[in-house]
Design an enzyme around this catalytic site. Structure first.
Site, PDB file in Angstrom:
ATOM      1  CB  SER A   1      -7.195   2.780  -2.729  1.00 30.55           C
ATOM      2  OG  SER A   1      -7.487   4.077  -2.735  1.00 30.55           O
TER       3      SER A   1
ATOM      4  CG  ASP B   1     -14.052   3.889  -6.591  1.00 29.76           C
ATOM      5  OD1 ASP B   1     -14.089   4.595  -5.606  1.00 29.76           O
ATOM      6  OD2 ASP B   1     -13.038   3.060  -6.791  1.00 29.76           O
TER       7      ASP B   1
ATOM      8  CG  HIS C   1     -12.208   2.837  -2.960  1.00 32.17           C
ATOM      9  ND1 HIS C   1     -11.691   3.104  -4.156  1.00 32.17           N
ATOM     10  CD2 HIS C   1     -11.221   2.989  -2.040  1.00 32.17           C
ATOM     11  CE1 HIS C   1     -10.391   3.545  -3.877  1.00 32.17           C
ATOM     12  NE2 HIS C   1     -10.132   3.184  -2.612  1.00 32.17           N
TER      13      HIS C   1
ATOM     14  CE1 TYR D   1      -4.013   2.077   0.060  1.00 27.58           C
ATOM     15  CE2 TYR D   1      -2.582   3.136   1.721  1.00 27.58           C
ATOM     16  CZ  TYR D   1      -3.891   3.096   0.999  1.00 27.58           C
ATOM     17  OH  TYR D   1      -4.625   4.071   0.725  1.00 27.58           O
TER      18      TYR D   1
END
Length: 702
Positions: A554, A637, A672, A474
């Site tokens: 993301s 999203d 999302h 991430y």
């Protein structure tokens, strides 16, 4: 005959690649001038999600992707196996409000978890709130709960099809009767009750119906809703007409004395203001913590003083006492000093504080009194993640959860006075995890920084340089990647893969300094860390570059998009999910402007060159052979709008040269990720694992 089988498999693969006919995506001349640099954006028309041409493009792309996935010989076997693995009871930790204990439970394959309640945890519970009854497709999700202090009233938030927009509904708890009150157009917040008379909440003005999933959200406001009245009559508590792009949130201390207003200009940093509701002379908010360069949160009040968790002059956070009557920083009194480990959060319960630290990305929890005296460490079962340390001041006990990469969640009952943890419930799953092990490795990144990663695999792993690997990361927004169980990832391990989580800079595994080392003009460090992890695994004979898949969602989708454009030779498969892929225009949609504190903004001469240098969409190059790629997004999203994925996939299909497939999977009635029904989660997991395993050359193991 056996010798012919590998050749047949190769020919089948080549045949599948050769048969892919990507939809012809129209290019339109659009050029922007950024400080003298001309930037072409021929696929900008795909940003209009309401246009018929965009809708047609989505349908055509999904047809191509579905056709490819349907030809993978073991795709259906994977879905069948995932269905079986997913079908086990999942329970959350109980919490008490009033006379009732509440907890979430999913019987196995229910699309949404159900909220149950009981007055005795040994007795049979009753269904309290079941979101599965609100939609045939299971796309309405329960996204938040807020009980009044007495537990007699409940405000709960619902979201639909994965959108961040929520509606707040009110219920009488005893009768389970739905009340007439309803609040619309809220995002990122629920209700903060003041007695049972009403509550505070944040909301936006009603958006235009056509652009509600893409237009920038501005001018959030704070309101007070009086029970039994219409939303149109709600009292405006706070607004800021000078700063349209700020977030505002309100909360009350447990005794409902202090109303705390938090103001932020993005996803990190913020000011705190307060109102002492017992002081009739204070009619407006007063400043408590000034500026947007630090993170501060009110933990609770101790009489007329406030306990605040802050990283001011303490990158790993500390807890201080602030007197609202003289809140200047030089007057703060530290009660829990900054530690070597980062302080993730502080809970309260039974008149105590519970601090949750991270040591090399694993939970460490301690109990303190309100003066800052440490009472004990709460011993956890091992290296993993624990949460749920909090209750109300009058409570004697609470329940917390613990899990790791190889350990499904367990729930423990904690006695606040004695410090005794008692196992309350374990999770029984449809596979054995006894032969799954996790090791933590530290490798050296490009600039010499030591970076940790967790490797999870089956016992007896051979370091022959030929193991399939799924590399996950991430690396941003102060979010740590901590050990946690996933039945989907366990399936990949069951199939002989190594599941790797890299604790990249940009998260807060090691506090604010670790975060800052991977944000703004340091963002390349995040990509270098991820690349360094792959190179380490190859060098140390875990795998090779034809056996590595990279995945992230993301901000992690940005990560995958960046590393596959910088080092297409290093990875065989790339899975950028709901990714931020156009770094020059991300701030122009919904709440994207709030990420500028993390990324910088292309409208700035300082940040444009840096963003342009790594923006995935802008760094795809003609004639390059990219990894086998499946881009995923959802049509609802409104966090990272699907335009990022649409434009990236269109350009990738145009520029890519080679046999690897480059596809996009666009989920309908999904956003999302939050609130996605189990049926859609399993279908997506089956598609992703089938794509990954097939392109890594793995065989399905029965």
């Amino acid at each position: 005959m056996k010798q012919l089988l590998p050749l047949i498999a190769i020919f089948t693969t080549m045949e599948m690649q050769a048969q892919i006919q990507y939809p012809a995506t129209e290019k339109k001349t659009v050029t922007d001038d950024y400080f003298g640099t001309k930037v072409d954006d021929p696929y900008r028309w795909l940003e209009d999600d309401n246009a018929e041409a965009t809708k047609k493009w989505v349908v055509e792309q999904n047809k191509v992707t579905s056709a490819y996935l349907s030809k993978i010989p073991f795709r259906d076997k994977i879905e069948s196996r995932l269905q079986k693995l997913w079908n086990y009871p999942k329970s959350g930790a109980p919490f008490k409000k009033g006379e009732w204990y509440y907890y979430y439970k999913n019987s196995g394959l229910q699309n949404q978890s159900v909220l149950y309640r009981t007055k005795d945890l040994k007795a049979e519970p009753e269904v309290f709130l079941d979101p599965n009854t609100l939609s045939k497709e299971g796309i309405v999700a329960l996204s938040g709960l807020s009980f009044s202090k007495s537990g007699k009233l409940l405000a709960y938030s619902l979201s639909k099809a994965g959108s961040d927009w929520t509606e707040i509904f009110l219920m009488d708890v005893e009768s389970k009767k739905l009340l007439s009150d309803k609040i619309e157009w809220t995002k990122f917040g629920g209700a903060a009750w003041k007695g049972e008379e009403g509550f505070y909440y944040s909301a936006y003005d009603k958006p235009d119906e056509k652009s509600k999933l893409s237009k920038a959200n501005e001018f959030q406001k704070v309101y007070y809703h009086k029970m039994g009245t219409a939303q149109s009559e709600d009292q405006l508590v706070y607004e800021d007409k000078e700063h349209p792009k700020r977030y505002f949130g309100c909360g009350l201390t447990e005794d409902e004395r202090f109303l705390i207003l938090s103001i932020s200009e993005g996803t990190s940093g913020g000011e705190l203001w307060f109102r002492d509701l017992k002081d009739p002379a204070q009619t407006g908010f007063s400043l408590l913590v000034k500026g947007f360069d630090t993170e501060s949160d009110v933990v609770d009040n101790d009489g007329d003083k406030l306990l605040v968790k802050t990283n001011y002059q303490s990158p790993n956070f500390r807890v201080v006492v602030v007197d609202p009557k003289s809140p200047a920083r030089e007057n703060w009194k530290t009660i829990i000093p900054e530690q070597k480990e980062v302080l993730l959060g502080v809970g309260t319960g039974g008149g105590n504080l519970f601090t949750n630290y991270l040591k090399d990305a694993s939970s460490r929890v301690y109990q303190y009194d309100y003066s800052g005296r440490q009472i004990r460490e709460i011993k956890l079962p091992g290296i993993g993640s624990a949460g749920g340390f909090g209750a109300e001041k009058d409570d004697k006990e609470f329940y917390y959860s613990y899990s790791s990469f190889a350990t499904p969640p367990s729930i423990y009952k904690y006695d606040i006075a004695s410090g005794k943890s008692e196992l309350y419930k374990t999770t029984e799953i449809n596979m054995s995890t006894a032969d799954i092990v996790t090791e933590q490795i530290f490798f050296t990144s490009k600039d010499g920084t030591k970076v940790p990663m967790f490797l999870t695999y089956k016992k007896g792993l051979k370091k022959d340089g030929n193991n399939p690997v799924l590399l996950y990361g991430y690396g941003g927004f102060n979010i740590p990647m901590t050990p946690g169980f996933s039945v989907s990832n366990a399936f990949f391990v069951e199939q002989g893969g190594i599941y790797v989580v890299v604790n990249l800079r940009g998260g807060n595994e090691y506090g604010e300094e670790w975060h800052k080392a991977g944000m703004l003009l340091n963002k390349q460090n995040v990509f270098d860390d991820f690349i360094g992890a792959a190179e380490y695994l190859i060098k140390n004979k875990y795998t090779n570059n034809s056996k590595i898949a990279v995945r992230g969602g993301s901000n992690g989708g940005l990560l995958v998009g960046a590393v596959m454009t910088q080092r297409p030779d290093l990875f065989k498969v790339a899975i950028p999910q709901v990714g931020v892929l156009d770094m020059l225009r991300y701030h122009k949609f919904t709440v994207g402007w709030g990420w500028a504190v993390e990324y910088g903004n292309a409208d700035s001469a300082q940040y444009f060159p840096y963003l342009y240098k790594y923006s995935p969409y802008h760094n795809l190059k003609k004639g390059v052979s990219y990894p086998a790629t499946i881009v995923t997004t959802g049509d609802h999203d409104d966090r990272v709008v699907p335009a990022h994925s649409f434009k990236y996939a269109a350009r990738l299909q145009e520029y890519h040269k080679g046999a690897n497939p480059v596809l996009i999977r666009i989920e309908t009635n999904a956003g999302h990720g939050a609130g996605k029904p189990t049926s859609k989660v399993i279908e997506e997991a089956a598609d992703i694992w089938a794509f990954t395993m097939y392109n890594l050359g793995m065989k399905y193991r029965d």
